[in-house]
Design a protein around this motif. Structure first.
Motif, PDB file in Angstrom:
ATOM      1  N   THR A 198       4.550 -12.703  47.190  1.00  0.00           N
ATOM      2  CA  THR A 198       4.560 -12.435  48.628  1.00  0.00           C
ATOM      3  C   THR A 198       5.331 -13.509  49.381  1.00  0.00           C
ATOM      4  O   THR A 198       6.086 -13.223  50.305  1.00  0.00           O
TER       5      THR A 198
ATOM      6  N   GLN B 143       2.449  -5.951  52.056  1.00  0.00           N
ATOM      7  CA  GLN B 143       1.347  -5.778  51.096  1.00  0.00           C
ATOM      8  C   GLN B 143       0.111  -5.195  51.786  1.00  0.00           C
ATOM      9  O   GLN B 143      -0.511  -4.281  51.278  1.00  0.00           O
TER      10      GLN B 143
ATOM     11  N   ASP C 240       5.714  -4.723  48.810  1.00  0.00           N
ATOM     12  CA  ASP C 240       4.893  -5.771  48.216  1.00  0.00           C
ATOM     13  C   ASP C 240       3.569  -5.164  47.756  1.00  0.00           C
ATOM     14  O   ASP C 240       2.723  -4.816  48.565  1.00  0.00           O
ATOM     15  N   GLU C 241       3.410  -5.042  46.472  1.00  0.00           N
ATOM     16  CA  GLU C 241       2.194  -4.493  45.862  1.00  0.00           C
ATOM     17  C   GLU C 241       1.669  -3.253  46.597  1.00  0.00           C
ATOM     18  O   GLU C 241       0.531  -3.242  47.071  1.00  0.00           O
TER      19      GLU C 241
HETATM   20 MG    MG Z   1       0.991 -11.059  47.244  1.00  0.00          MG
END
Ligand code: MG
Ligand code: ADP
Lengths: 422, 338
Positions: free
Chosen positions: B51, B91, B167-168
């Motif tokens: 991140t 994320q 992000d994820e």
């Molecule tokens: Mg992360």
């Protein structure tokens, strides 16, 4: 600029989706204005409460002639709130005479104690002098305090001028008629007549019959007589609720940081200035809406906002800007929503009474009034009080506006330099 | 002719100040090139620095050192031009919960500079793309996690960015929605020709969708390449996992596996404690021995015999072909999962 406005619109849309927003914006401030207004004495002075405060002007009319009576009528017509004592006294004893009249010395005392705000003396021989065209002095005396308002003097001067001019015109007319030879006039004679009138008017206007002597009295305690009621509560509560409208921007910023939308904004093609500008613009507009709501309602309660709309508007704008900038500065010191909520509530409930939003600062001790001026509210209330109570204009409130502007700049710079989004 | 490189990251580093004043080196000089039109994944365990890296590439965090260029524009020196090429899927869900899906899309579209009919056309397309036409006027706060995620992705696609980073995006959603997200990523590449920068700590999904993969650990990229290239690095080793429950496994036994069985390159024991949420009492202990071996099936009987001699009761056995998990284990001596 486009994006700043779009951000502001979006923020306002979110604000207006909050539950209870109209209760905070409309219902509570209006109820509070009424309740606090009543508690501060609105309606107590029964017959004038709905039209504004009575402005007591003591009159000693030693002439007591039809002409002096006419002069006083003219003066009454200048301002609906003028009450000429003892002539206009009513059953409610608005003149606070307690059944008596007053002589010159007693009038002096009334002036010093600020029972009355001005004293006017029409000398014996007032009408005779006017008719014969000799000089006559009307004595105008007031207390130098800001509460002995300059608009009374202005009204007297204006009345004198109008009254003098009408006398002049009448006399010119009379003389012209008297000199008329009864038959039709030739061209040459008409021209002669016009010239004649002009010359006589000139002569008479040159010895203006009245001279006003303003005698400034010794200042005493500030007046409290007319400070109560809605004229105090409406601007006071409005100002407090402008803080309630704007301060939550600090909470909203924390929320946006938590929910990640602030961070997302940073990854968009926007400058920091656009993001902060949009957010601040939204809250500034909300503050102005709050002012508008309470002030419009106040109008229906009988509050009149003085004679200088520019000065009034500037006071509203500068106070709302000042609080917006303070919010930005504050939000750089806060950590989370709960803390932001608690601190801004505490701040509102401190700054408002301290600055005279709940009761006029005139009624508190000197030291408290001094301390109260650390609150931006005090400067705004000083300005409203000057505009609403004392007929002040932009020039009178400029110092207060200057302080608000300076505070705004300081808070804004502090906020912009310190603000971190991540 | 446009350059073939979409993102150039050079010596990117971030050091945070920790609570007690010491430095946390979250990212330590990352270097990578992402080519136009590829799906590029950053794979690493939680806390690896994914991140932080991506936040610097997107201009959210100022790098302590180094720079990233998107389509040739430096994120530190020409941030507005760089950000205009970039679509962001953070994320965490980053949407206004009290606004509807459509209002969110409208607003962020305007922020990307879209206006008028172009804006409403794009929002329509996105609403269809994320399959939320029926619910578009409902507030985000009424949506399920998976639906929110789809809107979260949709916002990043509004202005047809050349590069999108995610992000994820599959964290915390059910398998069905996860499938959907992975399909979406592949459609972005195939149907819209976008370059995708994808991060995850789950090797299965990275393995499935990526053209190239960088493995990141402790703020450093420890390996980079296609799946095949990465697996080659560990020499086609199989991964064997033995579940041993609550039994403890002495280091000596692990050493014995390595010494006595042909082809075994590493043997690691890990304990996963599962606690009851409230009371924090130990509910279950899962002990796992992970062994890397060339031709694992052949090594299995010997390994089980040695375990038996040491009175270790192997509860279950799994043998897996070479994969990213194995690569990570090979490179770090740790399992990828936390
Ligand atoms: Mg992360
Ligand atoms: N704002 C921050 N302040 C201090 N440390 C941070 C901050 N953000 C991340 N870290 C630390 O940096 C490291 C990398 O974090 P992160 O990039 O979020 O990892 P990942 O996304 O791969 O899980 C972690 O050790 C994390 O604790």
């Amino acid at each position: 600029m486009r994006k700043i406005i779009d951000i502001a619109i979006n923020d306002l849309r979110i604000v207006f989706r909050e539950r209870g927003i109209w209760i905070n914006l409309l219902v509570i401030p209006i109820i509070l204005s009424v309740v606090i207004g009543l508690a501060n004495g609105a309606g107590a002075s029964s017959d004038t409460a709905s039209t504004g405060p009575s402005i007591l002007i003591d009159v000693i009319d030693e002439d007591s002639s039809p002409l002096s009576g006419q002069f006083l009528d003219e003066l009454r017509a200048a301002n609906a709130n003028f009450v000429l004592c003892p002539l206009d006294n009513n059953n409610g004893d608005v003149c606070q005479l307690g059944g008596n009249t007053f002589d010159a010395a007693q009038a002096e005392t009334r002036l010093r104690e600020q029972t009355s705000l001005a004293l006017l003396e029409l000398p014996a021989g007032f009408s005779a002098a006017l008719e014969s065209g000799t000089n006559v002095s009307i004595v105008y005396r007031s207390n130098e305090e800001a509460t002995a308002p300059s608009y009374i003097l202005q009204a007297v001067q204006a009345t004198v001028q109008r009254f003098g001019a009408s006398i002049v015109a009448g006399r010119v007319g009379g003389q012209v008629v008297a000199d008329l030879p009864g038959t039709a006039l030739g061209d040459a004679e008409r021209a002669q007549l016009v010239a004649d009138i002009r010359q006589r008017a000139q002569t008479i206007l040159n010895d203006q019959p009245s001279v006003v002597n303003a005698v400034i009295g010794t200042p005493q305690e500030a007046a409290t007589a007319n400070d109560g009621g809605f004229n105090q509560s409406v601007p006071g509560i409005a100002t407090m609720y402008v803080m309630f409208a704007i301060f939550p921007a600090a909470v909203a910023l924390m929320t946006e940081r938590k929910q990640g939308t602030l961070q997302r904004l940073v990854t968009l093609p926007l400058t920091r200035a656009q993001i902060l500008g949009g957010k601040m613009l939204a809250r500034f507009l909300l503050g102005m809406l709050q002012y508008a709501i309470v002030f419009v309602f106040g109008y229906f309660l009988g509050v009149r906002y003085g004679s200088d709309p520019v000065a009034l508007g500037l006071t509203m704008v500068l106070f709302a800007l000042c609080i917006t900038a303070l919010t930005l500065a504050l939000s750089t010191l806060l950590k989370n929503e709960n803390q932001a909520g608690a601190i801004t509530l505490l701040l509102t409930l401190t700054l408002a009474p301290l600055g005279g939003a709940w009761w006029p600062l005139e009624v508190v001790p000197d030291w408290m009034r001094t301390i109260g001026h650390i609150s931006p509210v005090a400067w705004a209330m000083d300005s409203y009080s000057s505009l609403i109570f004392h007929g002040g204009g932009l020039a009178d409130v400029l110092p207060y506006l200057g302080v608000l502007a300076a505070l705004t700049i300081v808070f804004f710079l502090f906020g912009v330099i310190r603000f971190r989004i991540e | 002719m446009q350059s073939q490189v979409m993102v150039e990251v050079r010596d990117l580093a971030k050091t945070f100040k920790g609570k007690n004043g010491d430095d946390i080196q979250a990212v330590k000089g990352v270097q990578l090139d992402i080519r136009r039109g590829e799906i590029y994944s950053l794979l690493g365990p939680n806390g690896a620095g994914k991140t932080t890296t991506i936040s610097m590439i997107s201009g959210l965090l100022a790098p302590t050192r180094g720079d990233a260029r998107i389509g040739g524009h430096s994120i530190t020196r020409e941030p507005l031009q760089a950000k205009q090429l970039l679509g962001v899927v953070p994320q965490e869900i980053a949407l206004y919960p009290t606004l509807s899906a459509r209002q969110n899309l409208d607003f962020f579209g305007k922020m990307y500079g879209l206006t008028g009919t172009e804006l409403s056309r794009r929002v329509d397309e996105i609403v269809d793309f994320i399959d939320l036409r029926e619910r578009q006027n409902d507030r985000i706060e009424t949506f399920s996690g998976g639906m929110k995620r789809r809107v979260n992705i949709g916002v990043g696609l509004l202005h047809k960015p050349q590069l999108i980073y995610m992000d994820e995006p599959t964290v915390g959603i059910d398998p069905q929605n996860r499938r959907r997200v992975l399909d979406t990523v592949q459609r972005l590449q195939q149907e819209m020709g976008m370059t995708v920068l994808y991060t995850s700590h789950l090797m299965e999904e990275v393995q499935e969708i990526s053209d190239r993969i960088a493995i990141i650990d402790h703020g450093e990229i420890i390996a980079e390449g296609t799946l095949g290239e990465l697996i080659q690095q560990i020499g086609e080793e199989d991964r064997l996992t033995f579940k041993v429950g609550t039994q403890s496994v002495p280091d000596a036994l692990l050493a014995q596996f390595k010494q006595e069985v042909e082809g075994v390159t590493s043997a690691v024991y890990e304990r996963h404690d599962v606690t009851n949420g409230e009371s924090e009492t130990l509910a279950q202990v899962d002990g796992i021995v992970t062994i890397m071996a060339k031709r694992g099936r052949k090594a299995l009987p010997d390994l089980l015999r040695i375990a038996d001699d040491a009175e270790l009761d192997v509860l279950s056995v799994e043998v897996r072909e070479p994969d990213l998990e194995g690569v990570f284990l090979h490179l770090t001596g740790r399992a990828l999962r936390d």
